[in-house]
Enzyme design. Structure first.
Site, PDB file in Angstrom:
ATOM      1  N   LYS A 252      -0.084   5.309   8.490  1.00 37.33           N
ATOM      2  CA  LYS A 252       0.549   5.631   7.189  1.00 37.33           C
ATOM      3  C   LYS A 252      -0.525   5.803   6.103  1.00 37.33           C
ATOM      4  O   LYS A 252      -0.482   6.748   5.303  1.00 37.33           O
ATOM      5  CB  LYS A 252       1.527   4.497   6.837  1.00 37.33           C
ATOM      6  CG  LYS A 252       2.191   4.532   5.479  1.00 37.33           C
ATOM      7  CD  LYS A 252       1.663   3.502   4.479  1.00 37.33           C
ATOM      8  CE  LYS A 252       1.613   2.082   4.925  1.00 37.33           C
ATOM      9  NZ  LYS A 252       1.034   1.147   3.943  1.00 37.33           N
TER      10      LYS A 252
ATOM     11  N   THR B  70       0.862  -1.199   0.000  1.00 41.81           N
ATOM     12  CA  THR B  70       0.000   0.000   0.000  1.00 41.81           C
ATOM     13  C   THR B  70       0.891   1.238   0.000  1.00 41.81           C
ATOM     14  O   THR B  70       1.583   1.522   0.990  1.00 41.81           O
ATOM     15  CB  THR B  70      -0.909   0.034   1.243  1.00 41.81           C
ATOM     16  OG1 THR B  70      -1.671  -1.169   1.287  1.00 41.81           O
ATOM     17  CG2 THR B  70      -1.857   1.228   1.181  1.00 41.81           C
TER      18      THR B  70
ATOM     19  N   LYS C 136      -7.120   2.011  -2.935  1.00 44.64           N
ATOM     20  CA  LYS C 136      -6.745   1.395  -1.654  1.00 44.64           C
ATOM     21  C   LYS C 136      -6.728   2.439  -0.530  1.00 44.64           C
ATOM     22  O   LYS C 136      -7.182   2.183   0.591  1.00 44.64           O
ATOM     23  CB  LYS C 136      -5.368   0.721  -1.802  1.00 44.64           C
ATOM     24  CG  LYS C 136      -4.778   0.172  -0.521  1.00 44.64           C
ATOM     25  CD  LYS C 136      -5.610  -0.943   0.088  1.00 44.64           C
ATOM     26  CE  LYS C 136      -5.050  -1.381   1.438  1.00 44.64           C
ATOM     27  NZ  LYS C 136      -6.021  -2.174   2.199  1.00 44.64           N
TER      28      LYS C 136
HETATM   29  N1  LIG Z   1      -1.375  -6.404   7.632  1.00 43.24           N
HETATM   30  C1  LIG Z   1      -2.494  -6.122   6.961  1.00 43.24           C
HETATM   31  O1  LIG Z   1      -3.614  -6.401   7.426  1.00 43.24           O
HETATM   32  C2  LIG Z   1      -2.450  -5.458   5.625  1.00 43.24           C
HETATM   33  C3  LIG Z   1      -1.355  -4.756   5.196  1.00 43.24           C
HETATM   34  N2  LIG Z   1      -1.379  -4.133   3.971  1.00 43.24           N
HETATM   35  C4  LIG Z   1      -0.237  -3.399   3.482  1.00 43.24           C
HETATM   36  O2  LIG Z   1       0.697  -4.363   3.044  1.00 43.24           O
HETATM   37  C5  LIG Z   1       2.026  -3.904   3.279  1.00 43.24           C
HETATM   38  C6  LIG Z   1       2.748  -4.920   4.158  1.00 43.24           C
HETATM   39  O3  LIG Z   1       2.026  -5.036   5.360  1.00 43.24           O
HETATM   40  P1  LIG Z   1       2.401  -6.121   6.474  1.00 43.24           P
HETATM   41  O4  LIG Z   1       2.828  -7.378   5.855  1.00 43.24           O
HETATM   42  O5  LIG Z   1       1.272  -6.092   7.424  1.00 43.24           O
HETATM   43  O6  LIG Z   1       3.631  -5.381   7.140  1.00 43.24           O
HETATM   44  P2  LIG Z   1       4.863  -5.943   7.980  1.00 43.24           P
HETATM   45  O7  LIG Z   1       5.299  -4.780   8.788  1.00 43.24           O
HETATM   46  O8  LIG Z   1       4.522  -7.208   8.650  1.00 43.24           O
HETATM   47  O9  LIG Z   1       5.937  -6.264   6.848  1.00 43.24           O
HETATM   48  C7  LIG Z   1       6.611  -5.234   6.185  1.00 43.24           C
HETATM   49  C8  LIG Z   1       7.605  -5.830   5.212  1.00 43.24           C
HETATM   50  O10 LIG Z   1       8.361  -4.747   4.644  1.00 43.24           O
HETATM   51  C9  LIG Z   1       9.743  -4.980   4.866  1.00 43.24           C
HETATM   52  N3  LIG Z   1      10.461  -3.724   5.023  1.00 43.24           N
HETATM   53  C10 LIG Z   1      10.169  -2.697   5.849  1.00 43.24           C
HETATM   54  N4  LIG Z   1      11.051  -1.687   5.695  1.00 43.24           N
HETATM   55  C11 LIG Z   1      11.943  -2.108   4.752  1.00 43.24           C
HETATM   56  C12 LIG Z   1      13.069  -1.512   4.156  1.00 43.24           C
HETATM   57  N5  LIG Z   1      13.472  -0.278   4.477  1.00 43.24           N
HETATM   58  N6  LIG Z   1      13.741  -2.231   3.225  1.00 43.24           N
HETATM   59  C13 LIG Z   1      13.327  -3.474   2.883  1.00 43.24           C
HETATM   60  N7  LIG Z   1      12.265  -4.089   3.420  1.00 43.24           N
HETATM   61  C14 LIG Z   1      11.562  -3.407   4.331  1.00 43.24           C
HETATM   62  C15 LIG Z   1       9.792  -5.821   6.118  1.00 43.24           C
HETATM   63  O11 LIG Z   1      11.050  -6.460   6.227  1.00 43.24           O
HETATM   64  P3  LIG Z   1      11.630  -6.927   7.667  1.00 43.24           P
HETATM   65  O12 LIG Z   1      10.977  -8.236   7.946  1.00 43.24           O
HETATM   66  O13 LIG Z   1      13.087  -7.014   7.452  1.00 43.24           O
HETATM   67  O14 LIG Z   1      11.244  -5.859   8.652  1.00 43.24           O
HETATM   68  C16 LIG Z   1       8.628  -6.756   5.869  1.00 43.24           C
HETATM   69  O15 LIG Z   1       8.965  -7.755   4.949  1.00 43.24           O
HETATM   70  C17 LIG Z   1       1.884  -2.519   3.891  1.00 43.24           C
HETATM   71  O16 LIG Z   1       1.977  -1.576   2.864  1.00 43.24           O
HETATM   72  C18 LIG Z   1       0.495  -2.545   4.486  1.00 43.24           C
HETATM   73  O17 LIG Z   1      -0.066  -1.249   4.589  1.00 43.24           O
HETATM   74  C19 LIG Z   1      -2.458  -4.242   3.133  1.00 43.24           C
HETATM   75  C20 LIG Z   1      -3.554  -4.942   3.508  1.00 43.24           C
HETATM   76  C21 LIG Z   1      -3.652  -5.568   4.804  1.00 43.24           C
HETATM   77  O1  LIG Z   2      -5.086  -2.595   4.742  1.00 39.89           O
HETATM   78  C1  LIG Z   2      -5.667  -3.260   5.558  1.00 39.89           C
HETATM   79  C2  LIG Z   2      -6.810  -4.083   5.272  1.00 39.89           C
HETATM   80  O2  LIG Z   2      -7.330  -4.757   6.202  1.00 39.89           O
HETATM   81  O3  LIG Z   2      -7.241  -4.103   4.116  1.00 39.89           O
END
Ligand SMILES: NC(=O)C1=CN([C@@H]2O[C@H](COP(=O)(O)OP(=O)(O)OC[C@H]3O[C@@H](n4cnc5c(N)ncnc54)[C@H](OP(=O)(O)O)[C@@H]3O)[C@@H](O)[C@H]2O)C=CC1
Ligand SMILES: O=CC(=O)O
Length: 343
Positions: free
Chosen positions: A289, A146, A221
């Site tokens: 965010k 996102t 989104k």
């Molecule tokens: N969780 C949810 O319910 C939902 C989330 N989203 C969106 O999906 C995306 C991922 O969410 P989610 O999986 O929950 O988040 P997490 O925080 O669990 O995962 C984030 C990921 O991004 C990586 N990351 C963060 N910073 C960096 C960086 N500087 N360089 C490289 N890798 C990086 C992390 O790596 P590392 O493991 O090393 O920290 C990890 O793999 C977000 O944009 C979120 O808004 C969308 C729908 C639903």
């Molecule tokens: O981005 C979060 C979700 O639940 O969709």
């Protein structure tokens, strides 16, 4: 190799779209903003799915179960994550591992990226040893993170400058829908890549929307999550108000669940919010965010969004209390703190 795999998959003849030039932008069927799985059949056998090598960057809460579902469906999956140890469970299930995004895109036909925010999505795609360095013509990059439209457009441009195709495809649906393959994909960008990625989107999700130019998926989104963030903040206020006037908040959740304002989110999160526990499905820092990015989107078109702006302030307060990594339902703690300051 990549052309053979992505653009000429071994899909039975009856399922193949009319032959067109791979780079013809004209849609295969009348452009609809709602395109269901049934219009683009999924390859029927594990062999057909396995003929496209899939990369997956980002093994967080969402990326990990999404990659797992691809593996379980018989796909050939290569994973990468900044923190390498998070790849171990996937490798245990049969995934390959590469040590940089560049190596993943160099070896895979189609790469998905599920990263935290605009900064990380840009860095992983365009930074040193990033996806852009390894990708080339005939391959595809699908960013499911996102982010805001400007970031997505920047990534798209750099990917497309290599001759590869780009699709943004942020998802609606949280940890459980990701585990269950029930996500909703909000896609925009190269239509040909949308069509070629469709069988894989259908493994990870229950529906997909094609919204046209890059930026539209990101915008959709953000609008959805702006609504969700405001709903959650309002729900939190309701729970606390019901308690304060001597009502049982569990009954409030039940009443809400039976009426027109019912939303699965309320029944799912309400009981744990009442117990002040917030098992993380959607981290609060990501919800904030998304509020911030949605407010930026609104600002860019001079749209007034006072409710979202107020909700955003609450998420910011919750972050300042160290709740960033809790579920976004922990926003209720910001209201509790405000209440105790008043009394
Ligand atoms: N969780 C949810 O319910 C939902 C989330 N989203 C969106 O999906 C995306 C991922 O969410 P989610 O999986 O929950 O988040 P997490 O925080 O669990 O995962 C984030 C990921 O991004 C990586 N990351 C963060 N910073 C960096 C960086 N500087 N360089 C490289 N890798 C990086 C992390 O790596 P590392 O493991 O090393 O920290 C990890 O793999 C977000 O944009 C979120 O808004 C969308 C729908 C639903
Ligand atoms: O981005 C979060 C979700 O639940 O969709």
């Amino acid at each position: 190799m990549a052309f053979c795999s992505i653009f000429c998959p071994r899909i039975p003849v009856r399922f193949r779209p009319k032959p067109i030039s791979p780079f013809l932008s004209k849609p295969l069927f009348p452009l609809s903003y709602r395109v269901y799985s049934s219009l683009q059949p999924t390859p029927s056998t594990k062999d057909e799915l396995g003929s496209v090598s899939i990369g997956f960057l980002g093994m967080g809460i969402m990326g990990s179960p999404m990659a797992q579902n691809l593996l379980k469906a018989g796909c050939d999956v290569t994973v990468w994550n900044r923190t390498k140890s998070k790849c171990d469970p996937l490798v245990g299930l049969g995934a390959k591992y590469k040590s940089s995004p560049e190596e993943v895109t160099a070896t895979c036909d189609l790469t998905f990226a599920m990263l935290a925010d605009p900064e990380s999505a840009i860095d992983v795609a365009c930074g040193k040893n990033g996806a852009v360095s390894g990708i080339s013509s005939g391959k595809g990059y699908v960013d499911v993170s996102t982010v805001d439209a400007a970031s997505s457009i920047l990534i798209s441009k750099q990917i497309k400058d290599t001759g590869a195709l780009f699709l943004e495809a942020p998802v609606s649906g949280s940890k459980k829908p990701a585990e269950d393959g029930q996500l909703i994909f909000l896609t925009a960008g190269d239509k040909l890549l949308y069509e070629k990625a469709a069988p894989f989107l259908d493994i990870m999700g229950k529906s997909r929307f094609y919204l046209g130019d890059v930026g539209n998926g990101a915008a959709m989104k953000l609008v959805v999550n702006m609504i969700m963030g405001s709903m959650m903040a309002s729900f939190a206020e309701g729970i606390l108000l019901s308690q304060k006037v001597g009502l049982d908040p569990n009954v409030l959740v039940e009443v809400v669940s039976q009426g027109a304002i019912n939303a699965p989110m309320y029944s799912l999160k309400g009981p744990s919010m009442i117990k002040s526990v917030y098992p993380t499905a959607f981290p609060l820092k990501h919800q904030q965010k998304d509020m911030r990015l949605a407010l930026g989107l609104a600002e860019s078109v001079s749209q007034s969004t006072p409710i979202a702006a107020a909700a955003n302030e609450l998420y910011k307060v919750a972050k300042s209390y160290g709740l960033s990594d809790e579920d976004f339902s922990a926003v209720i703690e910001a209201l509790k703190a405000a209440r105790s300051q008043q009394s």
